[in-house]
Design a protein around this motif. Structure first.
Motif, PDB file in Angstrom:
ATOM      1  N   ASN A 207     -57.089  99.149 110.167  1.00  0.00           N
ATOM      2  CA  ASN A 207     -57.191  97.629 110.224  1.00  0.00           C
ATOM      3  C   ASN A 207     -58.735  97.258 109.733  1.00  0.00           C
ATOM      4  OD1 ASN A 207     -59.164  97.655 112.449  1.00  0.00           O
ATOM      5  ND2 ASN A 207     -57.663  97.757 113.837  1.00  0.00           N
ATOM      6  N   THR A 208     -58.984  95.979 109.562  1.00  0.00           N
ATOM      7  CA  THR A 208     -60.122  95.406 108.854  1.00  0.00           C
ATOM      8  C   THR A 208     -61.272  95.759 109.423  1.00  0.00           C
ATOM      9  OG1 THR A 208     -58.962  93.120 107.904  1.00  0.00           O
ATOM     10  CG2 THR A 208     -61.320  93.279 108.431  1.00  0.00           C
TER      11      THR A 208
ATOM     12  N   GLY B 147     -58.870  90.210 106.234  1.00  0.00           N
ATOM     13  CA  GLY B 147     -59.684  89.933 107.382  1.00  0.00           C
ATOM     14  C   GLY B 147     -61.065  89.238 107.105  1.00  0.00           C
ATOM     15  N   ASN B 148     -61.648  88.703 108.182  1.00  0.00           N
ATOM     16  CA  ASN B 148     -63.084  88.180 108.022  1.00  0.00           C
ATOM     17  C   ASN B 148     -64.328  89.408 108.336  1.00  0.00           C
ATOM     18  OD1 ASN B 148     -62.255  85.414 108.112  1.00  0.00           O
ATOM     19  ND2 ASN B 148     -61.909  85.519 110.450  1.00  0.00           N
ATOM     20  N   PHE B 149     -65.266  88.963 107.437  1.00  0.00           N
ATOM     21  CA  PHE B 149     -66.345  89.722 107.306  1.00  0.00           C
ATOM     22  C   PHE B 149     -67.529  89.203 107.250  1.00  0.00           C
ATOM     23  CE2 PHE B 149     -64.495  89.096 103.171  1.00  0.00           C
ATOM     24  CZ  PHE B 149     -65.833  88.842 102.489  1.00  0.00           C
ATOM     25  N   ASP B 150     -68.749  89.886 107.840  1.00  0.00           N
ATOM     26  CA  ASP B 150     -70.148  89.345 107.509  1.00  0.00           C
ATOM     27  C   ASP B 150     -70.546  89.281 106.114  1.00  0.00           C
ATOM     28  OD1 ASP B 150     -72.521  88.595 107.843  1.00  0.00           O
ATOM     29  OD2 ASP B 150     -73.146  89.927 109.337  1.00  0.00           O
ATOM     30  N   LYS B 151     -70.834  88.177 105.360  1.00  0.00           N
ATOM     31  CA  LYS B 151     -71.216  88.063 104.136  1.00  0.00           C
ATOM     32  C   LYS B 151     -72.809  88.333 103.986  1.00  0.00           C
ATOM     33  CE  LYS B 151     -67.506  84.738 102.904  1.00  0.00           C
ATOM     34  NZ  LYS B 151     -66.788  84.706 104.090  1.00  0.00           N
ATOM     35  N   ASN B 152     -73.360  88.537 104.825  1.00  0.00           N
ATOM     36  CA  ASN B 152     -74.676  88.978 104.900  1.00  0.00           C
ATOM     37  C   ASN B 152     -74.910  90.555 104.829  1.00  0.00           C
ATOM     38  OD1 ASN B 152     -76.226  86.346 105.267  1.00  0.00           O
ATOM     39  ND2 ASN B 152     -75.563  86.384 107.346  1.00  0.00           N
ATOM     40  N   GLU B 153     -73.855  91.200 105.007  1.00  0.00           N
ATOM     41  CA  GLU B 153     -73.702  92.468 105.211  1.00  0.00           C
ATOM     42  C   GLU B 153     -72.963  93.080 104.003  1.00  0.00           C
ATOM     43  OE1 GLU B 153     -72.527  96.147 108.413  1.00  0.00           O
ATOM     44  OE2 GLU B 153     -72.190  94.184 109.054  1.00  0.00           O
ATOM     45  N   PHE B 154     -71.868  92.224 103.553  1.00  0.00           N
ATOM     46  CA  PHE B 154     -71.119  92.787 102.478  1.00  0.00           C
ATOM     47  C   PHE B 154     -70.817  91.860 101.428  1.00  0.00           C
ATOM     48  CE2 PHE B 154     -69.363  94.545 106.526  1.00  0.00           C
ATOM     49  CZ  PHE B 154     -69.585  95.971 106.185  1.00  0.00           C
ATOM     50  N   ASP B 155     -70.630  92.269 100.167  1.00  0.00           N
ATOM     51  CA  ASP B 155     -70.448  91.590  98.917  1.00  0.00           C
ATOM     52  C   ASP B 155     -68.849  91.637  98.734  1.00  0.00           C
ATOM     53  OD1 ASP B 155     -72.622  90.211  98.194  1.00  0.00           O
ATOM     54  OD2 ASP B 155     -73.400  91.909  97.237  1.00  0.00           O
ATOM     55  N   ALA B 156     -68.124  90.550  98.314  1.00  0.00           N
ATOM     56  CA  ALA B 156     -66.702  90.456  98.038  1.00  0.00           C
ATOM     57  C   ALA B 156     -66.462  89.866  96.814  1.00  0.00           C
ATOM     58  CB  ALA B 156     -66.125  89.767  99.169  1.00  0.00           C
ATOM     59  N   ILE B 157     -65.343  90.414  95.998  1.00  0.00           N
ATOM     60  CA  ILE B 157     -64.587  89.746  95.058  1.00  0.00           C
ATOM     61  C   ILE B 157     -63.246  89.456  95.378  1.00  0.00           C
ATOM     62  CG2 ILE B 157     -64.052  90.105  92.544  1.00  0.00           C
ATOM     63  CD1 ILE B 157     -66.121  92.387  92.607  1.00  0.00           C
ATOM     64  N   THR B 158     -63.078  87.981  95.222  1.00  0.00           N
ATOM     65  CA  THR B 158     -61.668  87.848  95.704  1.00  0.00           C
ATOM     66  C   THR B 158     -60.662  88.056  94.595  1.00  0.00           C
ATOM     67  OG1 THR B 158     -62.422  85.851  96.880  1.00  0.00           O
ATOM     68  CG2 THR B 158     -59.968  85.698  96.193  1.00  0.00           C
TER      69      THR B 158
ATOM     70  N   ARG C 242     -49.773  91.718 115.596  1.00  0.00           N
ATOM     71  CA  ARG C 242     -50.814  92.845 115.041  1.00  0.00           C
ATOM     72  C   ARG C 242     -51.709  93.222 115.999  1.00  0.00           C
ATOM     73  NH1 ARG C 242     -51.265  94.599 110.108  1.00  0.00           N
ATOM     74  NH2 ARG C 242     -52.967  96.073 111.062  1.00  0.00           N
ATOM     75  N   GLU C 243     -52.510  94.323 116.213  1.00  0.00           N
ATOM     76  CA  GLU C 243     -53.423  94.614 117.254  1.00  0.00           C
ATOM     77  C   GLU C 243     -54.606  94.117 117.031  1.00  0.00           C
ATOM     78  OE1 GLU C 243     -54.552  97.029 113.594  1.00  0.00           O
ATOM     79  OE2 GLU C 243     -52.739  96.360 114.507  1.00  0.00           O
ATOM     80  N   SER C 244     -55.671  93.858 117.906  1.00  0.00           N
ATOM     81  CA  SER C 244     -57.097  93.474 117.858  1.00  0.00           C
ATOM     82  C   SER C 244     -57.773  94.162 116.769  1.00  0.00           C
ATOM     83  CB  SER C 244     -57.875  93.620 119.320  1.00  0.00           C
ATOM     84  OG  SER C 244     -57.281  92.471 120.174  1.00  0.00           O
ATOM     85  N   GLY C 245     -58.464  93.298 116.085  1.00  0.00           N
ATOM     86  CA  GLY C 245     -59.189  94.030 114.773  1.00  0.00           C
ATOM     87  C   GLY C 245     -58.421  93.938 113.434  1.00  0.00           C
ATOM     88  N   SER C 246     -57.218  93.419 113.563  1.00  0.00           N
ATOM     89  CA  SER C 246     -56.394  93.266 112.176  1.00  0.00           C
ATOM     90  C   SER C 246     -56.716  91.868 111.783  1.00  0.00           C
ATOM     91  CB  SER C 246     -54.807  93.329 112.635  1.00  0.00           C
ATOM     92  OG  SER C 246     -54.215  92.673 111.817  1.00  0.00           O
ATOM     93  N   GLY C 247     -56.680  91.948 110.306  1.00  0.00           N
ATOM     94  CA  GLY C 247     -56.884  90.670 109.631  1.00  0.00           C
ATOM     95  C   GLY C 247     -55.771  89.741 109.747  1.00  0.00           C
ATOM     96  N   THR C 248     -54.492  90.296 109.752  1.00  0.00           N
ATOM     97  CA  THR C 248     -53.461  89.452 109.972  1.00  0.00           C
ATOM     98  C   THR C 248     -53.521  88.744 111.273  1.00  0.00           C
ATOM     99  OG1 THR C 248     -52.191  90.857 108.740  1.00  0.00           O
ATOM    100  CG2 THR C 248     -50.882  89.558 110.321  1.00  0.00           C
ATOM    101  N   ARG C 249     -53.928  89.310 112.290  1.00  0.00           N
ATOM    102  CA  ARG C 249     -53.770  88.847 113.743  1.00  0.00           C
ATOM    103  C   ARG C 249     -54.911  87.881 113.465  1.00  0.00           C
ATOM    104  NH1 ARG C 249     -53.202  91.166 119.164  1.00  0.00           N
ATOM    105  NH2 ARG C 249     -54.030  89.912 120.705  1.00  0.00           N
TER     106      ARG C 249
END
Length: 290
Positions: free
Chosen positions: A124-125, A144-155, A190-197
């Motif tokens: 999971n995410t 799922g969601n993530f900390d943008k101060n910690e990770f970079d992302a490309i959509t 889905r379980e806790s920690g899942s982006g879908t949830r």
């Protein structure tokens, strides 16, 4: 390259014990203490605080350890690239469960032109993010969601997120399906920690509801199992439309038309903030962008 004091701080952050840190580093406990004091004096900032017998990192200490870990991971990655031919490098990638069904195969196929050594982690995410922090994977594809101060992302793309059930579900007899109608149905979640949830939970929150408001719930970690239960006419669920393209075409499953529900969610390729390999990841993401 960072000197050994920074490595000592990173180990101390993990053990939260001078004794355990000393054992891990094969040095004495006073040596650990001396290195931390030396680093604090040089930087003129408090890195470690003590409360009775317990120690913890200050906010500045935590920030520095995150930087140390990132530099160490990038250093290992670069050294591997230097030591081996490009054809021999192993690419380690992570994927959430949902994306492993319809996007991960496409990602792997796009990488085969540059390498045939690929390792995948499917979870999971939350677990994918933790694997990135620990250097177990180079990058991941998540919804799922993530900390943008910690990770970079490309959509990579935006995916339609829908409610779905069996074509035999009596709920479909309703002219207008509301949240109150849904609450009476069996929810496959889905379980806790899942982006879908998280996506579904966040939407419920905008309507002043939560998952626990459903009378009946079944928590399932694997989206394939959820799809099979839906096909067996067990409850309702919420997922990416791409997961069930064939089932929808064959009218085995049906999209729920819900009042006020319309979600398109970004799929991201994520990696450590300000990575040396950002351009490489951009090229990979471009191959998946449709």
């Amino acid at each position: 390259m960072l000197d050994r004091r920074y490595k000592t701080l990173a180990v101390l952050a993990t053990t939260l014990s001078y004794t355990k840190a000393a054992q891990h580093l094969f040095i004495t406990q006073p040596a650990v203490s001396q290195q931390i004091r030396s680093l604090e004096q040089e930087l003129a900032v408090k890195l470690v605080s003590k409360n009775g017998t317990r120690i913890h990192l200050t906010a500045k200490g935590t920030q520095l350890v995150q930087y140390i870990n990132k530099v160490s991971l990038e250093n290992d990655h670069i050294l591997q690239q230097i030591k081996t031919d490009s054809e021999e490098q192993t690419i380690k990638i992570g994927s959430t469960y949902s994306l492993s069904i319809f996007l991960l195969p496409e990602l792997i196929e796009s990488l085969l032109s540059t390498t045939t050594k690929i390792q995948t982690m499917i979870d999971n995410t939350d677990e994918i993010l933790e694997a990135l922090r620990q250097g177990k994977i180079e990058f991941g594809i998540v919804e799922g969601n993530f900390d943008k101060n910690e990770f970079d992302a490309i959509t990579i793309r935006n995916e339609e997120f829908i409610g779905v059930t069996s074509s035999r579900n009596p709920l479909l007899n309703q002219n207008d399906i509301t949240i109150d109608n849904l609450l009476q149905a069996m929810l496959l979640i889905r379980e806790s920690g899942s982006g879908t949830r998280a996506i579904f939970s966040n939407w419920l929150a905008t309507k002043n509801y939560q998952i626990n408001d459903f009378n009946e719930q079944i928590e399932v970690a694997n989206p394939t199992t959820i799809i099979q239960l839906l096909k067996d006419n067990v409850g309702i669920s919420f997922m990416y439309k791409s997961l069930i393209t064939e089932e929808l075409k064959q009218h085995i499953l049906v999209e729920l038309t819900i009042e006020g529900f319309k979600i398109s969610h970004p799929i991201n390729l994520i990696f450590l903030k300000n990575s040396y390999f950002t351009e490489k990841y951009k090229l990979i993401a471009e191959k998946l962008d449709k």
